[in-house]
Design a protein around this motif. Structure first.
Motif, PDB file in Angstrom:
ATOM      1  N   THR A   1      28.061  64.316 -22.210  1.00  0.00           N
ATOM      2  CA  THR A   1      28.725  65.480 -22.796  1.00  0.00           C
ATOM      3  C   THR A   1      28.180  66.799 -22.253  1.00  0.00           C
ATOM      4  O   THR A   1      26.990  66.935 -22.010  1.00  0.00           O
ATOM      5  CB  THR A   1      28.543  65.472 -24.328  1.00  0.00           C
ATOM      6  N   TRP A   2      29.080  67.752 -22.089  1.00  0.00           N
ATOM      7  CA  TRP A   2      28.771  69.159 -21.772  1.00  0.00           C
ATOM      8  C   TRP A   2      28.153  69.340 -20.377  1.00  0.00           C
ATOM      9  O   TRP A   2      27.780  68.376 -19.726  1.00  0.00           O
ATOM     10  CB  TRP A   2      27.851  69.773 -22.830  1.00  0.00           C
ATOM     11  N   ASN A   3      28.018  70.624 -20.031  1.00  0.00           N
ATOM     12  CA  ASN A   3      27.505  71.005 -18.700  1.00  0.00           C
ATOM     13  C   ASN A   3      26.128  70.404 -18.418  1.00  0.00           C
ATOM     14  O   ASN A   3      25.836  70.010 -17.289  1.00  0.00           O
ATOM     15  CB  ASN A   3      27.305  72.523 -18.587  1.00  0.00           C
TER      16      ASN A   3
ATOM     17  N   GLU B   1      29.121  78.187 -34.526  1.00  0.00           N
ATOM     18  CA  GLU B   1      30.162  77.850 -33.567  1.00  0.00           C
ATOM     19  C   GLU B   1      29.682  76.728 -32.660  1.00  0.00           C
ATOM     20  O   GLU B   1      28.595  76.805 -32.093  1.00  0.00           O
ATOM     21  CB  GLU B   1      30.455  79.088 -32.732  1.00  0.00           C
ATOM     22  N   ILE B   2      30.495  75.715 -32.545  1.00  0.00           N
ATOM     23  CA  ILE B   2      30.122  74.588 -31.698  1.00  0.00           C
ATOM     24  C   ILE B   2      31.016  74.633 -30.475  1.00  0.00           C
ATOM     25  O   ILE B   2      32.189  74.324 -30.548  1.00  0.00           O
ATOM     26  CB  ILE B   2      30.255  73.274 -32.461  1.00  0.00           C
ATOM     27  N   ASN B   3      30.494  75.101 -29.383  1.00  0.00           N
ATOM     28  CA  ASN B   3      31.334  75.184 -28.181  1.00  0.00           C
ATOM     29  C   ASN B   3      30.470  75.046 -26.939  1.00  0.00           C
ATOM     30  O   ASN B   3      29.278  74.782 -27.014  1.00  0.00           O
ATOM     31  CB  ASN B   3      32.115  76.504 -28.159  1.00  0.00           C
TER      32      ASN B   3
ATOM     33  N   ASP C   1      25.188  72.339 -26.826  1.00  0.00           N
ATOM     34  CA  ASP C   1      25.347  71.229 -27.757  1.00  0.00           C
ATOM     35  C   ASP C   1      24.649  69.912 -27.412  1.00  0.00           C
ATOM     36  O   ASP C   1      23.923  69.791 -26.450  1.00  0.00           O
ATOM     37  CB  ASP C   1      26.827  71.008 -27.990  1.00  0.00           C
ATOM     38  N   THR C   2      24.927  68.966 -28.292  1.00  0.00           N
ATOM     39  CA  THR C   2      24.348  67.621 -28.209  1.00  0.00           C
ATOM     40  C   THR C   2      24.612  66.966 -26.866  1.00  0.00           C
ATOM     41  O   THR C   2      25.697  67.113 -26.319  1.00  0.00           O
ATOM     42  CB  THR C   2      25.032  66.757 -29.304  1.00  0.00           C
ATOM     43  N   ILE C   3      23.617  66.178 -26.395  1.00  0.00           N
ATOM     44  CA  ILE C   3      23.974  65.332 -25.252  1.00  0.00           C
ATOM     45  C   ILE C   3      24.147  63.885 -25.718  1.00  0.00           C
ATOM     46  O   ILE C   3      23.274  63.305 -26.352  1.00  0.00           O
ATOM     47  CB  ILE C   3      22.990  65.446 -24.062  1.00  0.00           C
TER      48      ILE C   3
END
Ligand code: SD4
Length: 328
Positions: free
Chosen positions: A43-45, A180-182, A187-189
């Motif tokens: 997840t995420w960058n 804000e979760i963005n 955020d979480t990995i």
């Protein structure tokens, strides 16, 4: 159909790293004559860097369980990350409490929740899995176990985070605001991987919802919510508002939808649909899922735009924007 290249490896093992041409292959044939498309998805960058670490294990014929542990340790070790590891934001009382879980292809799993002052919760979760008859340890028990296992104590929050928390405390009106979760929060990995033996594993680690109530635990350390692996079917993990993910047993739901024949992409979308159905108020309710199946197919989906995930395969590394149901 794309032309596929086949590579066969002898019983001597899979030394994929040493074999340049394999980069062009869509899948490999392993020493058991199985066609495998190894993949790491996270997840995420921040998943990009984590995937690179995980891929070192995969490409050398290692096990997915080691890949997903070592991969997310990169994110946990990055103290500039405000949502994973010791650089994470604290609860409302200033305590940084971390959650993590891990699951392998034999359905073995381990988790820690609300653990404080330990830098690599994912490795503590792995120890719970490997060294105890239990699945989850929480709070002081988890911390004591970690220290018995040789993990060292870390002082948290780090000073910058403490400063932010003090500021947050001052701003009374911010206290009731849903964080804000963005993608800017990183955020979480969550990471899921398929290795060259055709085995799946996953990991998930977070500091959770910033300024949460003391003792609050989200989906991330809950097997079936933040992460689920069924080696016959596929693997999935989640990010976003944990309470919403737990309500639908999110990652387990995604895997069960794949069992029913849905592609990883469709399964993630259907799980998001279910979250949407079950909540009257979707204000700020971001949740995203990623999934892979046994054949190395993958997908992701989120409630709102802004969720992305990192993909690593034989063909290279990519950051992909997840499709979504609605715009912020
Ligand atoms: C939680 N799911 O604690 C985590 C937070 C997260 O993207 O994933 N943020 O609810």
């Amino acid at each position: 159909m794309k032309r596929r290249k086949f590579f066969k490896y002898g019983l001597g093992g899979l030394i994929l790293g040493a074999l340049e041409p394999v980069k062009a292959a869509e899948f490999i044939t392993n020493s058991h004559d199985q066609e495998i498309r190894p993949i790491v998805l996270s997840t995420w960058n921040h998943g990009l860097a984590a995937n690179e670490e995980a891929w070192k294990i995969i490409v050398n014929g290692g096990e997915a369980i080691d890949a997903v542990e070592l991969g997310v340790r990169i994110t946990e070790a990055d103290i500039s990350n405000r949502s994973v590891g010791i650089g994470g934001r604290p609860d409302s009382t200033g305590h940084v409490t971390l959650d993590a879980c891990i699951m392998d292809h034999r359905s073995r799993c381990g988790a820690v929740a609300c653990i404080e002052g330990i830098d690599h919760p994912i490795s503590v979760a792995r120890k719970v899995m490997d060294e105890t008859p239990h699945v989850m340890l929480v709070g002081d028990g988890a911390r004591e176990f970690a220290m018995d296992m040789g993990f060292s104590k870390i002082k948290t929050p780090i000073s910058e985070v403490k400063k932010d928390w003090k500021q947050w405390k001052k701003e009374e009106k911010e206290k009731s605001k849903r964080p804000e979760i963005n993608h800017e929060n990183h955020d979480t990995i969550g990471m899921i991987a398929l290795d060259t033996n055709g085995n799946l594993s996953g990991s998930c680690t977070t500091s959770g919802w910033a300024y949460k109530m003391p003792g609050r635990v989200g989906d991330s350390p809950i097997i079936g919510a933040g992460l689920f692996v069924d080696n016959d079917i596929g693997a999935a993990c989640a990010t976003g508002l944990g309470e919403a993910i737990v309500r639908i047993a999110g990652s387990h739901t995604v895997v069960e939808l794949m069992r029913q024949g849905h592609s990883p992409q469709e399964a993630c979308k259907k799980a998001v649909d279910r979250i949407i159905e079950k909540h009257d108020d979707l204000t700020g309710l971001q949740c995203g899922f990623i999934a892979i199946d046994k054949n190395g197919n993958y997908g992701g989906y989120s409630v709102y735009n802004g969720f992305n995930f990192a993909v690593k395969t034989i063909e290279g590394a990519n950051l992909e924007d997840a499709p979504f149901d609605r715009n912020w």
